[in-house]
Design a protein around this motif. Structure first.
Motif, PDB file in Angstrom:
ATOM      1  N   UNK A 137      -6.284 -32.963   6.756  1.00  0.00           N
ATOM      2  CA  UNK A 137      -5.451 -31.939   7.368  1.00  0.00           C
ATOM      3  C   UNK A 137      -4.545 -32.398   8.482  1.00  0.00           C
ATOM      4  N   UNK A 138      -4.448 -33.701   8.718  1.00  0.00           N
ATOM      5  CA  UNK A 138      -3.532 -34.175   9.762  1.00  0.00           C
ATOM      6  C   UNK A 138      -2.085 -34.119   9.285  1.00  0.00           C
ATOM      7  N   UNK A 139      -1.886 -34.159   7.972  1.00  0.00           N
ATOM      8  CA  UNK A 139      -0.556 -33.961   7.410  1.00  0.00           C
ATOM      9  C   UNK A 139      -0.621 -32.836   6.375  1.00  0.00           C
ATOM     10  N   UNK A 140       0.530 -32.245   6.100  1.00  0.00           N
ATOM     11  CA  UNK A 140       0.623 -31.159   5.121  1.00  0.00           C
ATOM     12  C   UNK A 140       1.105 -31.665   3.768  1.00  0.00           C
ATOM     13  N   UNK A 141       1.984 -32.642   3.796  1.00  0.00           N
ATOM     14  CA  UNK A 141       2.465 -33.288   2.575  1.00  0.00           C
ATOM     15  C   UNK A 141       2.529 -34.784   2.842  1.00  0.00           C
ATOM     16  N   UNK A 142       2.567 -35.547   1.771  1.00  0.00           N
ATOM     17  CA  UNK A 142       2.685 -36.991   1.915  1.00  0.00           C
ATOM     18  C   UNK A 142       3.553 -37.537   0.800  1.00  0.00           C
ATOM     19  N   UNK A 143       4.462 -38.435   1.151  1.00  0.00           N
ATOM     20  CA  UNK A 143       5.284 -39.126   0.172  1.00  0.00           C
ATOM     21  C   UNK A 143       4.668 -40.495  -0.098  1.00  0.00           C
ATOM     22  N   UNK A 144       4.639 -40.900  -1.351  1.00  0.00           N
ATOM     23  CA  UNK A 144       4.080 -42.205  -1.678  1.00  0.00           C
ATOM     24  C   UNK A 144       4.077 -42.419  -3.173  1.00  0.00           C
ATOM     25  N   UNK A 145       3.187 -43.300  -3.639  1.00  0.00           N
ATOM     26  CA  UNK A 145       3.110 -43.584  -5.074  1.00  0.00           C
ATOM     27  C   UNK A 145       1.911 -42.870  -5.665  1.00  0.00           C
ATOM     28  N   UNK A 146       1.993 -42.604  -6.968  1.00  0.00           N
ATOM     29  CA  UNK A 146       0.996 -41.754  -7.617  1.00  0.00           C
ATOM     30  C   UNK A 146      -0.418 -42.303  -7.552  1.00  0.00           C
ATOM     31  N   UNK A 147      -0.583 -43.625  -7.612  1.00  0.00           N
ATOM     32  CA  UNK A 147      -1.939 -44.189  -7.619  1.00  0.00           C
ATOM     33  C   UNK A 147      -2.685 -43.926  -6.315  1.00  0.00           C
ATOM     34  N   UNK A 148      -1.961 -43.639  -5.236  1.00  0.00           N
ATOM     35  CA  UNK A 148      -2.615 -43.318  -3.966  1.00  0.00           C
ATOM     36  C   UNK A 148      -3.424 -42.035  -4.075  1.00  0.00           C
ATOM     37  N   UNK A 149      -2.923 -41.072  -4.829  1.00  0.00           N
ATOM     38  CA  UNK A 149      -3.513 -39.735  -4.853  1.00  0.00           C
ATOM     39  C   UNK A 149      -4.237 -39.408  -6.161  1.00  0.00           C
ATOM     40  N   UNK A 150      -4.124 -40.265  -7.149  1.00  0.00           N
ATOM     41  CA  UNK A 150      -4.602 -39.954  -8.500  1.00  0.00           C
ATOM     42  C   UNK A 150      -6.097 -39.686  -8.568  1.00  0.00           C
ATOM     43  N   UNK A 151      -6.867 -40.346  -7.750  1.00  0.00           N
ATOM     44  CA  UNK A 151      -8.323 -40.282  -7.890  1.00  0.00           C
ATOM     45  C   UNK A 151      -8.984 -39.339  -6.883  1.00  0.00           C
ATOM     46  N   UNK A 152      -8.194 -38.486  -6.258  1.00  0.00           N
ATOM     47  CA  UNK A 152      -8.721 -37.548  -5.262  1.00  0.00           C
ATOM     48  C   UNK A 152      -8.553 -36.125  -5.773  1.00  0.00           C
ATOM     49  N   UNK A 153      -9.634 -35.469  -6.216  1.00  0.00           N
ATOM     50  CA  UNK A 153      -9.529 -34.135  -6.806  1.00  0.00           C
ATOM     51  C   UNK A 153      -8.945 -33.080  -5.871  1.00  0.00           C
ATOM     52  N   UNK A 154      -9.101 -33.284  -4.566  1.00  0.00           N
ATOM     53  CA  UNK A 154      -8.630 -32.275  -3.615  1.00  0.00           C
ATOM     54  C   UNK A 154      -7.120 -32.311  -3.412  1.00  0.00           C
ATOM     55  N   UNK A 155      -6.454 -33.271  -4.046  1.00  0.00           N
ATOM     56  CA  UNK A 155      -5.018 -33.459  -3.828  1.00  0.00           C
ATOM     57  C   UNK A 155      -4.259 -33.253  -5.129  1.00  0.00           C
ATOM     58  N   UNK A 156      -3.115 -32.627  -5.015  1.00  0.00           N
ATOM     59  CA  UNK A 156      -2.194 -32.446  -6.140  1.00  0.00           C
ATOM     60  C   UNK A 156      -0.886 -33.145  -5.802  1.00  0.00           C
ATOM     61  N   UNK A 157      -0.281 -33.796  -6.799  1.00  0.00           N
ATOM     62  CA  UNK A 157       1.004 -34.463  -6.527  1.00  0.00           C
ATOM     63  C   UNK A 157       2.005 -34.168  -7.635  1.00  0.00           C
ATOM     64  N   UNK A 158       3.287 -34.355  -7.289  1.00  0.00           N
ATOM     65  CA  UNK A 158       4.388 -34.088  -8.206  1.00  0.00           C
ATOM     66  C   UNK A 158       5.294 -35.313  -8.228  1.00  0.00           C
TER      67      UNK A 158
END
Length: 298
Positions: A137-158
């Protein structure tokens, strides 16, 4: 920001301080300038506020009535501002890695902020920190590459746009002048890569892709930042695979062919995010990059 006329503010300060000189110091004015302002206020009102015959200015009878009402008015104005500010949207906190592609973020936000008047804060980190900041919760959105967020169920990316991958080498490397390279041609080279500390998801995908390509990389060094990666490659310690968008002129970037290595630039947020400012920003980012990609394809 104040609502009251500055002469009223000055008047209240004179009464509170008990003298023109003390009030002038608090207001960072000269005493003559403050006295002049009080004189103008009295002219506008049509009656004297102060009895100046003594050592200290004393309120006249009308001045006392005026003072009491001004105090009430000041309090009303403060309460009004506080009430209005409660409806101000909270700033949107944005995570990013600090890589070359963040110029794309700035270009988007300059346009979006100009239309919406939003407030944004930036928090820079490596892949792993960007993920943790988002989840915690320290950030609301994050820009980066898909592999950073792919394995975290609590996160959705576009996905905002795909990255082409390249081989980076030192300028003096024997492969530096090639127009393209296949994964088989670099299979025997010494590799430098980002460590799992920089991003566990990225590291997991990076190694799995070599397996898909049928290559066992000879990794001679793992580093914890893009800067160190590019620096080590530029010194000729090894080659690496990354996007040409995140490196500068200190290395050669050669298109990689026939490999499963790929990456997507994404915007991520927590699943179930409902805060309007965040939802609007995410949708605007998707639209911005969709239109931008359409222009590039034309």
């Amino acid at each position: 920001m104040g609502i009251l006329d500055k002469k009223i503010v000055y008047f209240l300060k004179v009464v509170e301080e008990g003298s023109f000189s003390a009030a002038a110091r608090q207001l960072f004015l000269s005493q003559p300038a403050l006295s002049k302002q009080m004189g103008r206020l009295e002219e506008e009102l049509g009656f004297a506020l102060f009895d100046r015959s003594g050592y200290r200015p004393l309120l006249t009878e009308k001045g006392q009535v005026f003072y009491r009402e001004c105090v009430k008015l000041d309090q009303t104005c403060r309460e009004l501002l506080a009430q209005v500010k409660q409806h101000d949207p909270l700033p949107v906190n944005i995570g990013f890695t600090g890589s070359f592609e963040n110029r794309e973020i700035l270009s988007f936000l300059q346009q979006y902020r100009g239309r919406r008047g939003i407030a944004v804060n930036f928090l820079r980190g490596d892949f792993e920190q960007c993920l943790n900041d988002l989840v915690q919760g320290r950030t609301d959105v994050s820009f980066g590459i898909d592999s950073t967020f792919r394995y975290t169920p609590a996160v959705e990316y576009h996905i905002l746009h795909p990255y082409e991958m390249c081989v980076i080498t030192a300028p003096a490397h024997p492969l530096a002048n090639r127009q393209s390279l296949s994964i088989q041609e670099i299979g025997g080279e010494r590799f430098i890569c980002l460590s799992s500390r920089f991003g566990r998801g990225f590291y997991r995908d990076f190694m799995a892709t070599f397996a898909k390509d049928g290559v066992i990389p000879a990794i001679v060094k793992e580093v914890d930042s893009f800067d160190e990666l590019v620096f080590s490659v530029s010194l000729g310690e090894g080659i690496s695979i990354t996007s040409p968008h995140v490196v500068g002129e200190e290395v050669r970037a050669i298109p990689l062919k026939g490999s499963h290595h790929h990456s997507n630039y994404v915007i991520a947020h927590r699943k179930g995010e409902a805060r309007p400012e965040v939802v609007r920003l995410v949708e605007a980012a998707k639209e911005y990059f969709r239109l931008r990609q359409g222009k590039e394809e034309r």
